[in-house]
Write a protein that holds these residues in place. Structure first.
Motif, PDB file in Angstrom:
ATOM      1  N   GLY A  92       3.244  -0.166 -10.734  1.00 16.13           N
ATOM      2  CA  GLY A  92       3.073   0.928  -9.779  1.00 16.13           C
ATOM      3  C   GLY A  92       1.676   0.984  -9.195  1.00 16.13           C
ATOM      4  O   GLY A  92       1.478   1.533  -8.104  1.00 16.13           O
ATOM      5  N   PHE A  93       0.698   0.401  -9.903  1.00 21.73           N
ATOM      6  CA  PHE A  93      -0.691   0.424  -9.442  1.00 21.73           C
ATOM      7  C   PHE A  93      -1.108  -0.885  -8.785  1.00 21.73           C
ATOM      8  O   PHE A  93      -1.948  -0.898  -7.884  1.00 21.73           O
ATOM      9  CB  PHE A  93      -1.637   0.702 -10.621  1.00 21.73           C
ATOM     10  CG  PHE A  93      -1.384   2.000 -11.315  1.00 21.73           C
ATOM     11  CD1 PHE A  93      -1.857   3.188 -10.784  1.00 21.73           C
ATOM     12  CD2 PHE A  93      -0.665   2.036 -12.502  1.00 21.73           C
ATOM     13  CE1 PHE A  93      -1.627   4.397 -11.425  1.00 21.73           C
ATOM     14  CE2 PHE A  93      -0.425   3.234 -13.152  1.00 21.73           C
ATOM     15  CZ  PHE A  93      -0.896   4.423 -12.614  1.00 21.73           C
ATOM     16  N   PHE A 147      -6.140  -2.254 -10.780  1.00 22.25           N
ATOM     17  CA  PHE A 147      -6.327  -1.145 -11.708  1.00 22.25           C
ATOM     18  C   PHE A 147      -5.991  -1.601 -13.132  1.00 22.25           C
ATOM     19  O   PHE A 147      -4.843  -1.929 -13.427  1.00 22.25           O
ATOM     20  CB  PHE A 147      -5.428   0.028 -11.303  1.00 22.25           C
ATOM     21  CG  PHE A 147      -5.530   1.218 -12.200  1.00 22.25           C
ATOM     22  CD1 PHE A 147      -6.625   2.064 -12.139  1.00 22.25           C
ATOM     23  CD2 PHE A 147      -4.533   1.501 -13.124  1.00 22.25           C
ATOM     24  CE1 PHE A 147      -6.724   3.174 -12.968  1.00 22.25           C
ATOM     25  CE2 PHE A 147      -4.613   2.595 -13.957  1.00 22.25           C
ATOM     26  CZ  PHE A 147      -5.721   3.445 -13.883  1.00 22.25           C
ATOM     27  N   LEU A 148      -7.001  -1.644 -13.990  1.00 15.46           N
ATOM     28  CA  LEU A 148      -6.835  -2.017 -15.400  1.00 15.46           C
ATOM     29  C   LEU A 148      -6.116  -3.349 -15.589  1.00 15.46           C
ATOM     30  O   LEU A 148      -5.314  -3.525 -16.511  1.00 15.46           O
ATOM     31  CB  LEU A 148      -6.080  -0.916 -16.152  1.00 15.46           C
ATOM     32  CG  LEU A 148      -6.734   0.475 -16.190  1.00 15.46           C
ATOM     33  CD1 LEU A 148      -5.821   1.466 -16.915  1.00 15.46           C
ATOM     34  CD2 LEU A 148      -8.092   0.413 -16.852  1.00 15.46           C
ATOM     35  N   GLU A 191      -6.337  -7.887 -14.330  1.00 22.76           N
ATOM     36  CA  GLU A 191      -7.137  -8.948 -13.715  1.00 22.76           C
ATOM     37  C   GLU A 191      -6.728  -9.208 -12.271  1.00 22.76           C
ATOM     38  O   GLU A 191      -7.562  -9.622 -11.460  1.00 22.76           O
ATOM     39  CB  GLU A 191      -7.007 -10.237 -14.525  1.00 22.76           C
ATOM     40  CG  GLU A 191      -7.615 -10.175 -15.917  1.00 22.76           C
ATOM     41  CD  GLU A 191      -7.545 -11.506 -16.614  1.00 22.76           C
ATOM     42  OE1 GLU A 191      -7.118 -12.492 -15.971  1.00 22.76           O
ATOM     43  OE2 GLU A 191      -7.917 -11.576 -17.800  1.00 22.76           O
ATOM     44  N   LYS A 192      -5.456  -8.993 -11.960  1.00 25.87           N
ATOM     45  CA  LYS A 192      -4.965  -9.342 -10.633  1.00 25.87           C
ATOM     46  C   LYS A 192      -4.129  -8.210 -10.027  1.00 25.87           C
ATOM     47  O   LYS A 192      -3.459  -7.446 -10.723  1.00 25.87           O
ATOM     48  CB  LYS A 192      -4.081 -10.599 -10.702  1.00 25.87           C
ATOM     49  CG  LYS A 192      -4.801 -11.870 -11.144  1.00 25.87           C
ATOM     50  CD  LYS A 192      -5.695 -12.440 -10.069  1.00 25.87           C
ATOM     51  CE  LYS A 192      -6.284 -13.780 -10.497  1.00 25.87           C
ATOM     52  NZ  LYS A 192      -7.150 -14.359  -9.455  1.00 25.87           N
ATOM     53  N   ARG A 193      -4.211  -8.119  -8.728  1.00 27.86           N
ATOM     54  CA  ARG A 193      -3.303  -7.308  -7.933  1.00 27.86           C
ATOM     55  C   ARG A 193      -2.400  -8.283  -7.172  1.00 27.86           C
ATOM     56  O   ARG A 193      -2.846  -9.349  -6.761  1.00 27.86           O
ATOM     57  CB  ARG A 193      -4.114  -6.467  -6.943  1.00 27.86           C
ATOM     58  CG  ARG A 193      -3.282  -5.707  -5.924  1.00 27.86           C
ATOM     59  CD  ARG A 193      -4.168  -5.042  -4.890  1.00 27.86           C
ATOM     60  NE  ARG A 193      -5.038  -4.063  -5.503  1.00 27.86           N
ATOM     61  CZ  ARG A 193      -4.681  -2.832  -5.850  1.00 27.86           C
ATOM     62  NH1 ARG A 193      -3.437  -2.445  -5.646  1.00 27.86           N
ATOM     63  NH2 ARG A 193      -5.543  -2.014  -6.401  1.00 27.86           N
ATOM     64  N   VAL A 194      -1.133  -7.943  -6.993  1.00 29.99           N
ATOM     65  CA  VAL A 194      -0.202  -8.829  -6.289  1.00 29.99           C
ATOM     66  C   VAL A 194       0.362  -8.114  -5.071  1.00 29.99           C
ATOM     67  O   VAL A 194       0.783  -6.953  -5.152  1.00 29.99           O
ATOM     68  CB  VAL A 194       0.957  -9.289  -7.203  1.00 29.99           C
ATOM     69  CG1 VAL A 194       1.947 -10.149  -6.414  1.00 29.99           C
ATOM     70  CG2 VAL A 194       0.420 -10.070  -8.396  1.00 29.99           C
ATOM     71  N   LEU A 195       0.346  -8.801  -3.950  1.00 30.94           N
ATOM     72  CA  LEU A 195       0.957  -8.301  -2.716  1.00 30.94           C
ATOM     73  C   LEU A 195       2.027  -9.284  -2.277  1.00 30.94           C
ATOM     74  O   LEU A 195       1.792 -10.510  -2.284  1.00 30.94           O
ATOM     75  CB  LEU A 195      -0.071  -8.141  -1.596  1.00 30.94           C
ATOM     76  CG  LEU A 195      -1.158  -7.085  -1.797  1.00 30.94           C
ATOM     77  CD1 LEU A 195      -2.367  -7.685  -2.533  1.00 30.94           C
ATOM     78  CD2 LEU A 195      -1.617  -6.518  -0.459  1.00 30.94           C
ATOM     79  N   VAL A 196       3.192  -8.774  -1.913  1.00 32.73           N
ATOM     80  CA  VAL A 196       4.302  -9.603  -1.451  1.00 32.73           C
ATOM     81  C   VAL A 196       4.679  -9.154  -0.045  1.00 32.73           C
ATOM     82  O   VAL A 196       4.919  -7.969   0.197  1.00 32.73           O
ATOM     83  CB  VAL A 196       5.529  -9.468  -2.381  1.00 32.73           C
ATOM     84  CG1 VAL A 196       6.686 -10.322  -1.856  1.00 32.73           C
ATOM     85  CG2 VAL A 196       5.168  -9.854  -3.809  1.00 32.73           C
ATOM     86  N   ILE A 197       4.704 -10.098   0.882  1.00 29.86           N
ATOM     87  CA  ILE A 197       5.207  -9.810   2.228  1.00 29.86           C
ATOM     88  C   ILE A 197       6.484 -10.610   2.417  1.00 29.86           C
ATOM     89  O   ILE A 197       6.457 -11.833   2.552  1.00 29.86           O
ATOM     90  CB  ILE A 197       4.197 -10.161   3.336  1.00 29.86           C
ATOM     91  CG1 ILE A 197       2.928  -9.325   3.193  1.00 29.86           C
ATOM     92  CG2 ILE A 197       4.832  -9.906   4.710  1.00 29.86           C
ATOM     93  CD1 ILE A 197       1.941  -9.530   4.321  1.00 29.86           C
ATOM     94  N   ARG A 198       7.616  -9.902   2.396  1.00 27.32           N
ATOM     95  CA  ARG A 198       8.905 -10.538   2.650  1.00 27.32           C
ATOM     96  C   ARG A 198       9.158 -10.585   4.156  1.00 27.32           C
ATOM     97  O   ARG A 198       8.627  -9.798   4.914  1.00 27.32           O
ATOM     98  CB  ARG A 198      10.022  -9.757   1.964  1.00 27.32           C
ATOM     99  CG  ARG A 198       9.988  -9.818   0.446  1.00 27.32           C
ATOM    100  CD  ARG A 198      11.272  -9.245  -0.125  1.00 27.32           C
ATOM    101  NE  ARG A 198      11.364  -9.455  -1.558  1.00 27.32           N
ATOM    102  CZ  ARG A 198      11.050  -8.537  -2.467  1.00 27.32           C
ATOM    103  NH1 ARG A 198      10.620  -7.357  -2.057  1.00 27.32           N
ATOM    104  NH2 ARG A 198      11.152  -8.799  -3.748  1.00 27.32           N
TER     105      ARG A 198
END
Length: 343
Positions: A52-53, A77-78, A80-87
């Protein structure tokens, strides 16, 4: 090089050991496996309790490129990585140069996954934007491009056997072949039928005869028989069978339409000398020889109009299917605002 099931399995194994890539471009016509790999990448980098973060999913047609860049450039947030997906990246309108700029200098704390469908649902190739080559070059420098092609029939059958096994259903090759022949090569449709079998057999074994009984033997053969009869000179036979398919509910009009689109695309390719070899290609080539190229193009144009109309209007699908086939048999091009008046 033609991608095979073993090729895809190697890619999935490789993802477990990859941690340095910040960009992934998943591109091709096999959407089901492409989506599965995207989910695998997300699961590798984002713990479920922090999704969710640290997980953002966008669609090309709704992507605000400035919002995307701002999110991709922010710290996770807390984690190592943030993930973004563009479908459905192919549907993005504007912002391509800004996207290229980000891909050339991506944030090291974000993993971005792009899904680009190279073909629409009817099998027609989607024209890529001018900036696509620049995006590919940037992704190659900071991550990985994975291409996805449709599985051939043999690999689709093997895929069905493996998928069913994971859901506790044992299918032998003959049973899986009946399943694939019934629903076609679309993996979403095959998976949907496997889900049903998992509920029915509850960890048991399903034979080809049992699958035929469940799906209906008439359904298994009806669409393929219809396709065989749609050739110049057999119009009456084809219309008779079409009427029985509709009256018995043997198959949904949208599914018949899907198979007709794939069939006439195969005929067009055979006309152009494109294809493999073996008996299957020779069979398609013989059937293509009974049509003029212009006739095939009329069929494809009308089928495409029917597909769009089914998605955007309340017209009864069975009436639309009949209208489409009648117009195409007569060599008449349909108007986009198709009506049920076919006489």
């Amino acid at each position: 090089m033609k991608q095979t099931l073993s090729h895809y399995r190697r890619i999935f194994r490789d993802i477990d050991g990859e941690g340095a890539d910040t960009l992934f471009l998943l591109s091709g016509s096999e959407r089901f496996i492409m989506e599965e790999l995207a989910s695998k990448i997300v699961a590798t980098h984002v713990p479920g309790d922090l999704a969710g973060f640290n997980l953002t999913v966008m669609y090309g047609s709704d992507t605000d490129i400035e919002e995307f860049v701002a999110t991709a450039s922010s710290f996770p947030f807390l984690a190592e990585k943030r993930v973004l997906v563009i479908r459905e990246l192919e549907r993005m309108r504007g912002g391509w140069k800004r996207l290229v700029g980000y891909c050339e200098n991506p944030s090291p704390s974000s993993v971005v996954v792009f899904l680009f469908n190279t073909h629409d649902e009817s099998g027609r190739r989607i024209r890529p934007p001018r900036e696509m080559r620049a995006i590919e070059k940037a992704v190659e420098s900071h991550g990985r491009i994975v291409r996805f092609e449709r599985l051939d029939e043999r690999d689709t059958i093997d895929w069905a056997v493996r998928k069913a096994d994971r859901q506790g259903v044992e299918l032998d090759g003959d049973a899986a072949a009946v399943l694939v022949r019934s629903v076609g090569g679309n993996l979403y449709d095959v998976q949907n039928e496997i889900d049903k079998l998992a509920l029915l057999f509850e960890g048991g074994r399903a034979s080809g005869a049992e699958i035929t009984a469940i799906l209906g033997s008439y359904r298994v053969d009806a669409v393929w028989d219809l396709i065989d009869r749609i050739v110049p000179g057999r119009e009456a036979d084809a219309l008779d069978l079409l009427g029985r398919i509709i009256s018995t509910g043997a198959e949904k009009p949208s599914v018949v339409l899907y198979h007709l689109i794939r069939h006439f695309l195969s005929l067009l390719k055979a006309k152009a000398g494109i294809g493999g070899g073996g008996w299957a290609f020779e069979r398609v080539k013989r059937q293509a020889g009974r049509f003029k190229t212009g006739q095939i193009l009329v069929w494809l144009e009308n089928l495409r109009i029917a597909e769009l109309t089914m998605k955007s209007s309340s017209m009864p699908e069975d009436a639309l299917l009949v209208a489409t086939i009648l117009h195409s048999m007569r060599g008449e091009r349909m108007e986009r605002e198709t009506t049920c008046a076919v006489a």
